[in-house]
Design a protein around this motif. Sequence first.
Motif, PDB file in Angstrom:
ATOM      1  N   PRO A  93      56.028  52.119  36.042  1.00  0.00           N
ATOM      2  CA  PRO A  93      55.646  51.299  34.892  1.00  0.00           C
ATOM      3  C   PRO A  93      54.136  51.293  34.680  1.00  0.00           C
ATOM      4  O   PRO A  93      53.355  51.377  35.626  1.00  0.00           O
ATOM      5  CB  PRO A  93      56.157  49.907  35.270  1.00  0.00           C
ATOM      6  CG  PRO A  93      57.284  50.175  36.222  1.00  0.00           C
ATOM      7  CD  PRO A  93      56.836  51.372  37.010  1.00  0.00           C
ATOM      8  N   VAL A  94      53.744  51.196  33.416  1.00  0.00           N
ATOM      9  CA  VAL A  94      52.333  51.159  33.017  1.00  0.00           C
ATOM     10  C   VAL A  94      51.984  49.711  32.686  1.00  0.00           C
ATOM     11  O   VAL A  94      52.686  49.059  31.908  1.00  0.00           O
ATOM     12  CB  VAL A  94      52.099  52.089  31.810  1.00  0.00           C
ATOM     13  CG1 VAL A  94      50.660  52.031  31.344  1.00  0.00           C
ATOM     14  CG2 VAL A  94      52.485  53.530  32.173  1.00  0.00           C
ATOM     15  N   VAL A  95      50.898  49.201  33.256  1.00  0.00           N
ATOM     16  CA  VAL A  95      50.656  47.761  33.258  1.00  0.00           C
ATOM     17  C   VAL A  95      49.290  47.380  32.693  1.00  0.00           C
ATOM     18  O   VAL A  95      48.450  48.234  32.408  1.00  0.00           O
ATOM     19  CB  VAL A  95      50.774  47.214  34.702  1.00  0.00           C
ATOM     20  CG1 VAL A  95      52.151  47.528  35.283  1.00  0.00           C
ATOM     21  CG2 VAL A  95      49.668  47.785  35.613  1.00  0.00           C
ATOM     22  N   PHE A  96      49.093  46.059  32.547  1.00  0.00           N
ATOM     23  CA  PHE A  96      47.766  45.484  32.342  1.00  0.00           C
ATOM     24  C   PHE A  96      47.267  45.006  33.706  1.00  0.00           C
ATOM     25  O   PHE A  96      48.061  44.603  34.561  1.00  0.00           O
ATOM     26  CB  PHE A  96      47.798  44.242  31.434  1.00  0.00           C
ATOM     27  CG  PHE A  96      48.444  44.403  30.097  1.00  0.00           C
ATOM     28  CD1 PHE A  96      48.548  45.638  29.472  1.00  0.00           C
ATOM     29  CD2 PHE A  96      48.946  43.291  29.434  1.00  0.00           C
ATOM     30  CE1 PHE A  96      49.138  45.758  28.225  1.00  0.00           C
ATOM     31  CE2 PHE A  96      49.546  43.397  28.180  1.00  0.00           C
ATOM     32  CZ  PHE A  96      49.645  44.632  27.579  1.00  0.00           C
ATOM     33  N   ILE A  97      45.956  45.021  33.893  1.00  0.00           N
ATOM     34  CA  ILE A  97      45.364  44.369  35.053  1.00  0.00           C
ATOM     35  C   ILE A  97      44.296  43.396  34.562  1.00  0.00           C
ATOM     36  O   ILE A  97      43.749  43.556  33.473  1.00  0.00           O
ATOM     37  CB  ILE A  97      44.748  45.375  36.050  1.00  0.00           C
ATOM     38  CG1 ILE A  97      43.684  46.252  35.382  1.00  0.00           C
ATOM     39  CG2 ILE A  97      45.836  46.222  36.691  1.00  0.00           C
ATOM     40  CD1 ILE A  97      42.927  47.168  36.355  1.00  0.00           C
ATOM     41  N   TYR A  98      44.003  42.375  35.365  1.00  0.00           N
ATOM     42  CA  TYR A  98      42.993  41.402  34.963  1.00  0.00           C
ATOM     43  C   TYR A  98      42.347  40.796  36.210  1.00  0.00           C
ATOM     44  O   TYR A  98      42.898  40.885  37.325  1.00  0.00           O
ATOM     45  CB  TYR A  98      43.605  40.305  34.091  1.00  0.00           C
ATOM     46  CG  TYR A  98      44.645  39.445  34.789  1.00  0.00           C
ATOM     47  CD1 TYR A  98      44.296  38.211  35.344  1.00  0.00           C
ATOM     48  CD2 TYR A  98      45.970  39.862  34.900  1.00  0.00           C
ATOM     49  CE1 TYR A  98      45.232  37.422  35.984  1.00  0.00           C
ATOM     50  CE2 TYR A  98      46.915  39.081  35.541  1.00  0.00           C
ATOM     51  CZ  TYR A  98      46.552  37.866  36.085  1.00  0.00           C
ATOM     52  OH  TYR A  98      47.481  37.096  36.732  1.00  0.00           O
ATOM     53  N   ASN A  99      41.191  40.202  36.020  1.00  0.00           N
ATOM     54  CA  ASN A  99      40.485  39.553  37.117  1.00  0.00           C
ATOM     55  C   ASN A  99      40.979  38.110  37.235  1.00  0.00           C
ATOM     56  O   ASN A  99      40.770  37.294  36.334  1.00  0.00           O
ATOM     57  CB  ASN A  99      38.975  39.582  36.875  1.00  0.00           C
ATOM     58  CG  ASN A  99      38.189  39.052  38.051  1.00  0.00           C
ATOM     59  OD1 ASN A  99      38.303  37.890  38.407  1.00  0.00           O
ATOM     60  ND2 ASN A  99      37.387  39.927  38.654  1.00  0.00           N
ATOM     61  N   LYS A 100      41.636  37.796  38.339  1.00  0.00           N
ATOM     62  CA  LYS A 100      42.233  36.473  38.534  1.00  0.00           C
ATOM     63  C   LYS A 100      41.183  35.365  38.594  1.00  0.00           C
ATOM     64  O   LYS A 100      41.460  34.215  38.236  1.00  0.00           O
ATOM     65  CB  LYS A 100      43.039  36.452  39.834  1.00  0.00           C
ATOM     66  CG  LYS A 100      44.370  37.179  39.783  1.00  0.00           C
ATOM     67  CD  LYS A 100      45.074  37.008  41.131  1.00  0.00           C
ATOM     68  CE  LYS A 100      46.451  37.604  41.126  1.00  0.00           C
ATOM     69  NZ  LYS A 100      47.125  37.415  42.435  1.00  0.00           N
ATOM     70  N   ARG A 101      39.992  35.694  39.064  1.00  0.00           N
ATOM     71  CA  ARG A 101      38.949  34.683  39.194  1.00  0.00           C
ATOM     72  C   ARG A 101      38.347  34.295  37.844  1.00  0.00           C
ATOM     73  O   ARG A 101      37.858  33.175  37.683  1.00  0.00           O
ATOM     74  CB  ARG A 101      37.831  35.199  40.109  1.00  0.00           C
ATOM     75  CG  ARG A 101      38.228  35.417  41.557  1.00  0.00           C
ATOM     76  CD  ARG A 101      37.078  35.953  42.392  1.00  0.00           C
ATOM     77  NE  ARG A 101      36.770  37.359  42.083  1.00  0.00           N
ATOM     78  CZ  ARG A 101      35.728  37.767  41.391  1.00  0.00           C
ATOM     79  NH1 ARG A 101      34.875  36.885  40.891  1.00  0.00           N
ATOM     80  NH2 ARG A 101      35.507  39.045  41.172  1.00  0.00           N
ATOM     81  N   LEU A 102      38.373  35.240  36.897  1.00  0.00           N
ATOM     82  CA  LEU A 102      37.620  35.051  35.662  1.00  0.00           C
ATOM     83  C   LEU A 102      38.480  34.869  34.410  1.00  0.00           C
ATOM     84  O   LEU A 102      37.958  34.523  33.352  1.00  0.00           O
ATOM     85  CB  LEU A 102      36.670  36.243  35.467  1.00  0.00           C
ATOM     86  CG  LEU A 102      35.651  36.434  36.604  1.00  0.00           C
ATOM     87  CD1 LEU A 102      34.861  37.719  36.405  1.00  0.00           C
ATOM     88  CD2 LEU A 102      34.718  35.238  36.694  1.00  0.00           C
ATOM     89  N   ARG A 109      36.288  48.126  38.612  1.00  0.00           N
ATOM     90  CA  ARG A 109      35.473  47.351  37.674  1.00  0.00           C
ATOM     91  C   ARG A 109      36.110  46.014  37.334  1.00  0.00           C
ATOM     92  O   ARG A 109      35.410  45.014  37.165  1.00  0.00           O
ATOM     93  CB  ARG A 109      35.229  48.170  36.409  1.00  0.00           C
ATOM     94  CG  ARG A 109      34.320  49.369  36.659  1.00  0.00           C
ATOM     95  CD  ARG A 109      33.900  50.050  35.374  1.00  0.00           C
ATOM     96  NE  ARG A 109      32.937  51.097  35.643  1.00  0.00           N
ATOM     97  CZ  ARG A 109      31.918  51.411  34.849  1.00  0.00           C
ATOM     98  NH1 ARG A 109      31.753  50.764  33.721  1.00  0.00           N
ATOM     99  NH2 ARG A 109      31.094  52.382  35.169  1.00  0.00           N
ATOM    100  N   VAL A 110      37.424  45.988  37.216  1.00  0.00           N
ATOM    101  CA  VAL A 110      38.096  44.717  36.938  1.00  0.00           C
ATOM    102  C   VAL A 110      38.014  43.807  38.162  1.00  0.00           C
ATOM    103  O   VAL A 110      37.763  42.600  38.049  1.00  0.00           O
ATOM    104  CB  VAL A 110      39.562  44.949  36.512  1.00  0.00           C
ATOM    105  CG1 VAL A 110      40.335  43.630  36.461  1.00  0.00           C
ATOM    106  CG2 VAL A 110      39.606  45.625  35.136  1.00  0.00           C
ATOM    107  N   SER A 111      38.212  44.364  39.331  1.00  0.00           N
ATOM    108  CA  SER A 111      38.146  43.575  40.563  1.00  0.00           C
ATOM    109  C   SER A 111      36.771  42.951  40.757  1.00  0.00           C
ATOM    110  O   SER A 111      36.638  41.789  41.165  1.00  0.00           O
ATOM    111  CB  SER A 111      38.494  44.451  41.767  1.00  0.00           C
ATOM    112  OG  SER A 111      38.370  43.726  42.964  1.00  0.00           O
ATOM    113  N   SER A 112      35.724  43.705  40.441  1.00  0.00           N
ATOM    114  CA  SER A 112      34.351  43.212  40.641  1.00  0.00           C
ATOM    115  C   SER A 112      33.921  42.215  39.572  1.00  0.00           C
ATOM    116  O   SER A 112      32.968  41.463  39.765  1.00  0.00           O
ATOM    117  CB  SER A 112      33.373  44.389  40.646  1.00  0.00           C
ATOM    118  OG  SER A 112      33.262  44.947  39.332  1.00  0.00           O
TER     119      SER A 112
END
Length: 363
Positions: free
Chosen positions: A145-154, A231-234
């Motif tokens: 599956p192809v997904v979205f990712i996001y920064n949980k902190r921000l 980049r998303v993680s940072s």
Amino acid sequence: MMMKKISATVAAITLLGSVSAYAAFPAGYPADYQKLVDGAKKEGKVVIYSTTDTKAAAPLIQGFEALYPGIKVEYNDMNSTELYNRFISEQAAGGTSGDLVWSSSMDTILKLAGDYAQEYASPERAQLPKWAVWQDKVYGTTYEPVVFIYNKRLIPQGDVPDSHAALAKLIAGQTDKFKKKVTTYDIEKSGVGFMLSVQDFKADPNYFKTLADVAKGGLAVQSSTGTMMERVSSGENLIGFNILGSYAEARAKSDPSLGIVYPKDYTLVLSRVSFISKEAGNPNAAKLWFDYVLSEKGQNILANQADIPSIRNDIEGKNDIDGMTKLLGNALKPIPVDDSLLEYLQPAKRLDYIKQWRAAAAK
């Protein structure tokens, strides 16, 4: 009497050795499959050109070399565009090249296969979905599956988008917050990025409007999933779309900052596709690797050690077609391994599509 016992022992050892040699491949394989194994051992290696990260492929390589001692895997990890250009130039020059290609860029691999793939009816063919095999030349090997990712902190939990329309609404409504903070593939530099964009266009009648809204803050495009996740993680970027879910899930196990969304309107499913070259220098070893990757043993390793979902439905655990179907149901849209992949590779059509994408993305 002693001589008879020794003879019996030797015979038993010989028999065990014979059984062991034949037990390396699954039951039900052709009666003469051992000839293929013997031929592969004489060749001594298989050369693979792949877009799958070496780290992710490592358990598969180790399993193969343990199963077939004496056959080394020469694994060349590169991005999809590099793989395509390198393979086609080597074929044109008539020099040595990969015995087998394995890529997430389904469309460009199908294009290569038309000229360079040999036909091979794998004994594992019956275990695969019909949409995953093209002319007994190109085979899908995974179900990702192809997904979205996001920064949980921000990104607050209440803002996390659960569909492509919700993603567009979120970004268009907060353009200052998301200015240059949204990442996805550069479709001009990444073969898989271009293909996924085309598949979005086919799945969403309002795709270019959706893309324009997603791009209102400006896109930060990249050529690899790894860079986008980093980049998303940072926090350098806040959110990403058209990310390979297998890589995201693997990273999220050790990265508490990375969140993952399987969009509920539709979730594209990519399959890493593979073919054996007509000009393979090690054709027996290439077929052996090919069958091993598709086998229950190989697919178990992919699903449970490499964190790449299996294209089979008989794998231990939930990381296969059945598990994904239970999780996502009708939202899943597998990309078929068929001629429809070639439509937007026609030069004029590709150029026109890129122009539309640029206009929507304000590139």
